[in-house]
Design an enzyme around this catalytic site. Structure first.
Site, PDB file in Angstrom:
ATOM      1  N   SER A  82      34.839  25.764 -31.281  1.00  0.00           N
ATOM      2  CA  SER A  82      33.519  25.205 -31.002  1.00  0.00           C
ATOM      3  C   SER A  82      33.378  25.112 -29.495  1.00  0.00           C
ATOM      4  O   SER A  82      33.657  26.078 -28.789  1.00  0.00           O
ATOM      5  CB  SER A  82      33.362  23.845 -31.698  1.00  0.00           C
ATOM      6  OG  SER A  82      32.043  23.357 -31.546  1.00  0.00           O
ATOM      7  N   HIS A 130      31.132  27.644 -33.951  1.00  0.00           N
ATOM      8  CA  HIS A 130      29.907  26.905 -34.249  1.00  0.00           C
ATOM      9  C   HIS A 130      28.726  27.497 -33.486  1.00  0.00           C
ATOM     10  O   HIS A 130      28.774  27.653 -32.266  1.00  0.00           O
ATOM     11  CB  HIS A 130      30.054  25.433 -33.866  1.00  0.00           C
ATOM     12  CG  HIS A 130      31.044  24.699 -34.705  1.00  0.00           C
ATOM     13  ND1 HIS A 130      31.602  23.500 -34.323  1.00  0.00           N
ATOM     14  CD2 HIS A 130      31.573  24.984 -35.926  1.00  0.00           C
ATOM     15  CE1 HIS A 130      32.428  23.080 -35.266  1.00  0.00           C
ATOM     16  NE2 HIS A 130      32.439  23.966 -36.248  1.00  0.00           N
ATOM     17  N   ASP A 158      35.940  19.426 -37.091  1.00  0.00           N
ATOM     18  CA  ASP A 158      35.819  20.516 -38.059  1.00  0.00           C
ATOM     19  C   ASP A 158      37.075  21.379 -37.989  1.00  0.00           C
ATOM     20  O   ASP A 158      37.583  21.672 -36.911  1.00  0.00           O
ATOM     21  CB  ASP A 158      34.574  21.365 -37.755  1.00  0.00           C
ATOM     22  CG  ASP A 158      34.301  22.404 -38.828  1.00  0.00           C
ATOM     23  OD1 ASP A 158      34.662  22.161 -40.001  1.00  0.00           O
ATOM     24  OD2 ASP A 158      33.733  23.463 -38.494  1.00  0.00           O
TER      25      ASP A 158
END
Length: 333
Positions: free
Chosen positions: A15, A42, A134
């Site tokens: 990310s 992401h 995540d």
């Protein structure tokens, strides 16, 4: 391709700050790398979708956007496209528009869970730089089903939260700086393939199905109502997981870790405060106009009441501004 003949698979999740680390990793892989590489970074649904093109410039392996139904082959890099998860299923890619996880689509956890389910001991999950957590839950599933966990050294990551969260869940993961990950991955995939998978429980199969968009949350299948609402759809959330890792899903299928749920709630509060501030300032502006019009008509009582209402609205707006500032000072991501 029969599932037992599926190639070794390396799943990489990143990310914030992760693209540069990802470029370093891919640039260091040999041209005869013995595994397929699946990449999730992401991205918003409206992103231009040029990440594969960017990564292809420095990677010895061919890099392309993932396409649904494409065979998974060693020596190729498949990159998740905006607005779609990236999964593996019986030696092929799946690119569904399943429910968001941790506020993201594509998300890292669904990729890792599909690797755990369909690649078993031949799966390698890699967590790079990023905010929040995540990938941590999915990486735990990879390890529980015989795969290998690899994490970028948090001290080497531009955003250490994702690697740190992964290490909380999988403290035995192999840890390297980005510059050392390519050599580590090359050595891992050079090991003899075991071509085995541990029996997956119903929870893992269910969650992979949800990521494919094929199942909605049934009547409390893996947890009880949590008394919380989903930041994505405002539906009720149900607790899932075990004592080591508590997570939440709504009936639509949106999934949240505790940390991502906290960030999602903060976002909801911020949006609500923004709406309240705008409404109060518009109310003050309207009543100032009413007061001005009333003055022109000689209605002094109406003008005075309108100005009092406008001042009350501005006073409340100042309170809301202070609340917004306090939210920003305690920022989440």
């Amino acid at each position: 391709m029969a599932e037992a003949e599926a190639p070794r698979v390396v799943g990489i999740g990143a990310s914030a700050g992760g693209i540069e680390a990802l470029r370093v990793v891919l640039a260091g892989l040999p041209a005869d790398f013995g595994a397929a590489v699946l990449v999730v970074v992401h991205q918003s649904d409206t992103a231009p979708g040029r990440l594969a093109e960017l990564l292809d410039r420095r990677c010895p392996l061919p890099v392309a956007p993932a396409r649904d139904g494409e065979p998974v082959e060693p020596g190729r890099v498949h990159v998740a496209v905006p607005g779609h998860h990236l999964l593996i299923e019986k030696g092929t890619l799946r690119v569904p528009r399943g429910p968001r996880e941790n506020g993201h689509r594509p998300a890292v956890d669904p990729l890792f869970r599909s690797l755990a389910l369909h690649a078993g001991t031949d799966a390698v999950g890699v967590v790079l730089s990023g905010m929040l957590d995540d990938g941590a839950a999915g990486l735990l599933d990879v390890v529980r089903h015989g795969g290998t966990a690899v994490v970028q050294d948090p001290d080497d990551a531009a955003a250490p939260a994702m690697p740190s969260a992964a290490l909380v869940q999988v403290p035995g993961a192999l840890v390297r700086a980005a510059a050392g990950l390519a050599d580590l991955l090359t050595a891992l995939v050079a090991r003899p393939s075991l071509q085995t998978r541990r029996v997956a429980g119903p929870r893992l199969e269910f969650e992979v199905d949800v990521a494919r968009g094929e199942r909605a949350l049934e009547s409390e299948p893996f947890g009880q109502a949590a008394g919380l609402s989903c930041p994505d759809c405002q539906g009720p959330l149900y607790a899932m997981g075990d004592e080591h890792l508590l997570r939440y899903r709504c009936r639509i299928g949106h999934a949240w870790s505790q940390e991502s749920l906290r960030a999602g709630q903060d976002g909801q509060i911020e949006r609500a405060l923004d709406i309240a501030l705008r409404a109060l300032e518009e109310k003050a502006a309207l009543h100032h106009r009413i007061a001005g019009r009333a003055d022109g008509q000689g209605a002094s009582h109406t003008a005075r009441r309108a100005r009092e209402t406008a001042q009350d609205a501005l006073t409340s707006a100042a309170v809301v501004r202070d609340l917004i500032a306090s939210q920003e000072d305690g920022g989440t991501e």
